[in-house]
Write a protein that holds these residues in place. Structure first.
Motif, mmCIF file in Angstrom:
data_model
loop_
_atom_site.group_PDB
_atom_site.id
_atom_site.type_symbol
_atom_site.label_atom_id
_atom_site.label_comp_id
_atom_site.label_asym_id
_atom_site.label_seq_id
_atom_site.Cartn_x
_atom_site.Cartn_y
_atom_site.Cartn_z
ATOM 1 N N GLY A 180 1.009 -1.243 0.176
ATOM 2 C CA GLY A 180 0.228 -0.040 0.217
ATOM 3 C C GLY A 180 0.733 0.874 -0.272
ATOM 4 N N GLY A 182 -0.377 4.111 0.340
ATOM 5 C CA GLY A 182 -1.041 5.750 0.762
ATOM 6 C C GLY A 182 0.305 6.274 1.573
ATOM 7 N N VAL A 183 -0.524 7.079 2.304
ATOM 8 C CA VAL A 183 0.135 7.524 3.835
ATOM 9 C C VAL A 183 0.543 6.644 4.890
ATOM 10 N N ILE A 184 -0.270 5.645 4.875
ATOM 11 C CA ILE A 184 0.879 5.562 6.178
ATOM 12 C C ILE A 184 2.283 4.562 5.575
ATOM 13 N N GLU A 187 4.695 7.041 4.775
ATOM 14 C CA GLU A 187 5.522 7.954 6.101
ATOM 15 C C GLU A 187 6.148 6.467 7.414
ATOM 16 N N GLU A 203 1.935 -1.278 -4.763
ATOM 17 C CA GLU A 203 0.918 -0.182 -4.658
ATOM 18 C C GLU A 203 -0.030 -0.777 -5.762
ATOM 19 N N PHE A 204 -1.357 -1.319 -5.811
ATOM 20 C CA PHE A 204 -2.067 -1.584 -6.386
ATOM 21 C C PHE A 204 -2.206 -0.659 -8.090
ATOM 22 N N PRO A 210 -3.237 8.212 -3.349
ATOM 23 C CA PRO A 210 -4.852 8.050 -4.328
ATOM 24 C C PRO A 210 -5.454 8.952 -3.095
ATOM 25 N N GLY A 272 -5.238 0.096 3.769
ATOM 26 C CA GLY A 272 -6.726 1.727 4.223
ATOM 27 C C GLY A 272 -7.275 0.938 5.795
ATOM 28 N N MET A 319 -10.606 10.714 6.186
ATOM 29 C CA MET A 319 -10.244 9.392 7.531
ATOM 30 C C MET A 319 -9.054 10.706 8.522
ATOM 31 N N LEU A 320 -9.235 11.629 9.179
ATOM 32 C CA LEU A 320 -7.850 12.419 8.531
ATOM 33 C C LEU A 320 -8.703 12.938 10.443
ATOM 34 N N VAL A 350 -2.638 15.894 4.851
ATOM 35 C CA VAL A 350 -0.218 16.304 5.116
ATOM 36 C C VAL A 350 -0.632 15.089 4.760
HETATM 37 P P1 NAD Z 1 -4.667 5.053 2.431
HETATM 38 O O1 NAD Z 1 -6.164 4.773 2.265
HETATM 39 O O2 NAD Z 1 -4.063 6.170 1.974
HETATM 40 O O3 NAD Z 1 -4.078 4.096 1.445
HETATM 41 C C1 NAD Z 1 -3.543 2.755 0.822
HETATM 42 C C2 NAD Z 1 -3.023 2.915 0.261
HETATM 43 O O4 NAD Z 1 -3.313 1.111 -0.323
HETATM 44 C C3 NAD Z 1 -3.263 2.839 -1.537
HETATM 45 O O5 NAD Z 1 -2.673 3.779 -2.687
HETATM 46 C C4 NAD Z 1 -4.296 1.855 -2.053
HETATM 47 O O6 NAD Z 1 -3.978 1.825 -3.583
HETATM 48 C C5 NAD Z 1 -3.534 0.500 -1.793
HETATM 49 N N1 NAD Z 1 -3.897 -0.848 -2.028
HETATM 50 C C6 NAD Z 1 -5.419 -1.372 -1.718
HETATM 51 N N2 NAD Z 1 -5.301 -2.512 -1.985
HETATM 52 C C7 NAD Z 1 -3.962 -3.003 -1.620
HETATM 53 C C8 NAD Z 1 -3.595 -4.241 -2.003
HETATM 54 N N3 NAD Z 1 -3.804 -5.271 -1.920
HETATM 55 N N4 NAD Z 1 -1.856 -4.403 -2.328
HETATM 56 C C9 NAD Z 1 -1.111 -3.032 -3.068
HETATM 57 N N5 NAD Z 1 -2.150 -1.808 -2.629
HETATM 58 C C10 NAD Z 1 -3.099 -1.621 -2.050
HETATM 59 O O7 NAD Z 1 -4.924 4.127 3.994
HETATM 60 P P2 NAD Z 1 -3.807 4.113 4.601
HETATM 61 O O8 NAD Z 1 -1.864 4.294 4.119
HETATM 62 O O9 NAD Z 1 -3.997 2.895 5.391
HETATM 63 O O10 NAD Z 1 -4.182 4.647 5.752
HETATM 64 C C11 NAD Z 1 -4.852 4.536 6.303
HETATM 65 C C12 NAD Z 1 -5.544 6.249 6.046
HETATM 66 O O11 NAD Z 1 -5.538 6.304 7.495
HETATM 67 C C13 NAD Z 1 -6.128 6.978 5.572
HETATM 68 O O12 NAD Z 1 -7.519 7.543 5.649
HETATM 69 C C14 NAD Z 1 -5.434 8.337 6.049
HETATM 70 O O13 NAD Z 1 -6.553 9.174 5.885
HETATM 71 C C15 NAD Z 1 -4.980 7.800 7.916
HETATM 72 N N6 NAD Z 1 -3.467 8.929 7.673
HETATM 73 C C16 NAD Z 1 -3.555 9.744 7.801
HETATM 74 C C17 NAD Z 1 -2.047 10.449 7.532
HETATM 75 C C18 NAD Z 1 -1.566 11.580 7.456
HETATM 76 O O14 NAD Z 1 -2.201 12.357 8.232
HETATM 77 N N7 NAD Z 1 -0.478 12.077 8.013
HETATM 78 C C19 NAD Z 1 -1.582 9.860 8.347
HETATM 79 C C20 NAD Z 1 -1.507 7.996 8.168
HETATM 80 C C21 NAD Z 1 -2.598 7.911 8.125
#
Ligand code: NAD
Ligand code: FAD
Length: 465
Positions: A180, A182-184, A187, A203-204, A210, A272, A319-320, A350
């Motif tokens: 994944g 994404g943000v987590i 970071e 990343e898918f 996204p 996610g 989800m913030l 952010v």
């Molecule tokens: P995310 O939605 O940000 O990212 C998940 C990523 O995983 C996406 O890019 C998605 O395309 C990818 N993905 C999904 N299924 C997959 C698969 N089977 N194989 C490979 N990639 C796949 O979710 P997250 O990073 O888990 O964070 C969760 C939530 O926590 C988010 O909504 C975010 O807003 C919140 N968060 C925010 C912050 C911040 O504000 N700085 C920090 C951490 C988390």
């Protein structure tokens, strides 16, 4: 209020719930907050925003010392990692802040009902064997990790972990695979990369992050690659096999192609989060979830069930923590008969890596779907402060309505993008045009001058490029 124990009973003490409870009490309502965790503050303070930022901050210093960034400014050091101390300061930050919420509850006379709440009816919950009634009940139960089918997370074992497990690692993995981008993933992947792990992000989708503007997403891929992460975009994980303290991650291109396996000491699953309504007993009050498992509310955060309200990660929207907090304020004010409003069009987001990635409002793609836009862009390389500080990466992008010049979105990649984005959010909240930002005096030399210059670029007239 005669017939109820409380005017307001909030379920969940995350940033949504604890803020709602404190505001309700401030407004003179008799308030309780049920929380099952041992400490207040929810995901954000215990296992989310705060501990992740504690590790990001500390690992950034380590990285700057280790990778030559400090040497280039005449500071020669050879850092030695003391992970126990680094983890200790993370725990201290969490302890201090969660204890702070307990203090605020006492100060504002919010009763903490210790345990998990379950509805008995729309005005009654059971917590740890006792029942409590309230005229208004606010559901603020947050979210939990989305599981990846067929992949078992075991934070105690520490091989396949979620974000909570990735915060707790007791040694630096040699090889880490992050599922994944994404943000987590970015970071926490950055934390362990900075401390010495070889990090591969799977990343898918075709791009990272996204939901962010496409220019930002493309630039993110370049920056993280330059920092040493291996990115496997457009790639899906088909399985994870764990043998002892090692894992093999099977991946293949999302659109078909040759499969491969990647060895890992730690696999972080970060695909996610999903609303958490487990054990809440929503069936007892006849409250149904939408297709995404969320609780729907109206503009005032009232659910379809009279007297039951909902806020934060458990309802639709990003989800913030700050979105949950603002909804907490608004719901308490609405319950008190005031007008609590959240402008969901202006919620900044952010990513706290280095540089930071931040945005508010519409992406260029989304803005163009609504009509003609003008876009101004300014590179951080041309910002005097960023250049002086050896921070060449990034840009600011201002998107404005082509006809009215009203600002529709602002995107920043900069070392302090998370701080810079606040002025963009405020400008948008006040309905600013790009010209309003361009003619606002910004202190020199600051990174924020890049926002002014990007706004000037909307009409084609920045000074420093
Ligand atoms: P995310 O939605 O940000 O990212 C998940 C990523 O995983 C996406 O890019 C998605 O395309 C990818 N993905 C999904 N299924 C997959 C698969 N089977 N194989 C490979 N990639 C796949 O979710 P997250 O990073 O888990 O964070 C969760 C939530 O926590 C988010 O909504 C975010 O807003 C919140 N968060 C925010 C912050 C911040 O504000 N700085 C920090 C951490 C988390
Ligand atoms: P939560 O914070 O999830 O709180 C809900 C609380 O309800 C929990 O404590 C839970 O124990 C409790 N609960 C659940 N069910 C019951 C019940 N039946 N009875 C009693 N209590 C119950 N967001 C940001 O804005 N910035 C960040 O930097 C950031 N970093 C993050 C990093 C990580 C690793 C993670 C996982 C998340 C991060 N987030 C960040 C997201 C942020 O944590 C959430 O958006 C925020 O915590 C949501 O707040 P909430 O009040 O809706 O729910």
């Amino acid at each position: 209020m005669a017939d109820y124990d409380y005017d307001v009973l909030v379920i969940g003490a995350g940033p949504g719930g604890y803020v709602a409870a404190i505001r309700a009490a401030q407004l003179g309502l008799k308030t309780a907050c049920a929380e099952g965790r041992a400490t207040l503050g929810g995901t954000c303070l215990n296992v989310g925003c705060i501990p992740s930022k504690a590790l990001l901050h500390a690992s950034e210093y380590f990285d700057a010392a280790a990778n030559g960034a400090m040497a280039s400014m005449g500071i020669k050091v050879k850092p030695e990692l003391d992970l126990d101390t680094m983890q200790g300061q993370r725990k201290d930050a969490v302890k201090g802040l969660t204890g702070g919420i307990e203090f605020l509850f006492k100060k504002n006379k919010v009763d903490w009902l210790k345990g998990y709440a379950q509805f008995q009816d729309a005005h009654t919950v059971e917590v740890d064997g006792k029942t409590y009634s309230a005229k208004n009940i606010v559901i603020a139960t947050g979210s939990s990790v989305t599981p990846l089918p067929g992949v078992e997370i075991d934070n105690a074992k520490g091989v396949v972990v979620d974000s909570t497990g990735a915060l707790e690692l007791s040694s630096v993995p040699k090889k880490m695979v992050v599922i994944g981008g994404g943000v987590i993933g970015l970071e926490l992947g950055s934390v362990w990369r900075r401390l010495g792990a070889e990090v591969t992000v799977v990343e898918f989708l075709d791009q990272l992050l996204p939901g962010m503007d496409m220019d930002v997403r493309k630039e993110a891929a370049k920056i993280f690659k330059k920092q040493g992460m291996t990115l496997k975009l457009g790639t899906k994980v088909t399985g994870v096999e764990v043998k002892g303290k090692k894992a093999k991650v099977s991946v293949e291109p999302a659109k078909g192609g040759d499969a491969e396996t990647i060895d890992a000491d730690v696999v972080l699953v970060a695909i996610g989060r999903r609303p958490d309504v487990d054990g809440l007993g929503l069936d007892k009050i006849g409250l149904e979830l939408n297709q995404r498992g969320q609780i729907e509310t109206d503009h005032d955060f009232a659910t379809k069930v009279d007297g039951v309200w909902a806020i934060g990660d458990v309802i639709p929207g990003p989800m913030l923590a700050h979105k949950a907090e603002d909804e907490g304020l608004a719901v308490a004010e609405n319950i008190a008969g005031m007008t609590g409003i959240v402008n969901h069009d202006v919620i900044p987001g952010v990513v706290y890596t280095q540089p930071e990635f931040a945005g508010v409002g519409l992406t260029e793609e989304a803005a163009k779907e609504r009509g003609a836009v003008k876009v101004g862009k300014f590179p951080m390389l041309a910002n005097s402060r960023a250049k002086t500080n050896h921070e060449p990466d990034g840009f600011v992008k201002v998107i404005a309505d082509a006809e009215t010049d009203r600002v529709l979105g602002v995107w920043c990649i900069a070392s302090v993008a998370g701080t810079m984005i606040a002025q963009a959010a405020q400008a948008m909240e006040f309905g600013a045009t790009s010209e309003d930002i361009a003619y606002t005096c910004h202190a020199h030399p600051t990174h924020s001058e890049a926002i002014k210059e990007a706004a000037m670029a909307v009409t084609g007239k920045p000074i420093h490029i």
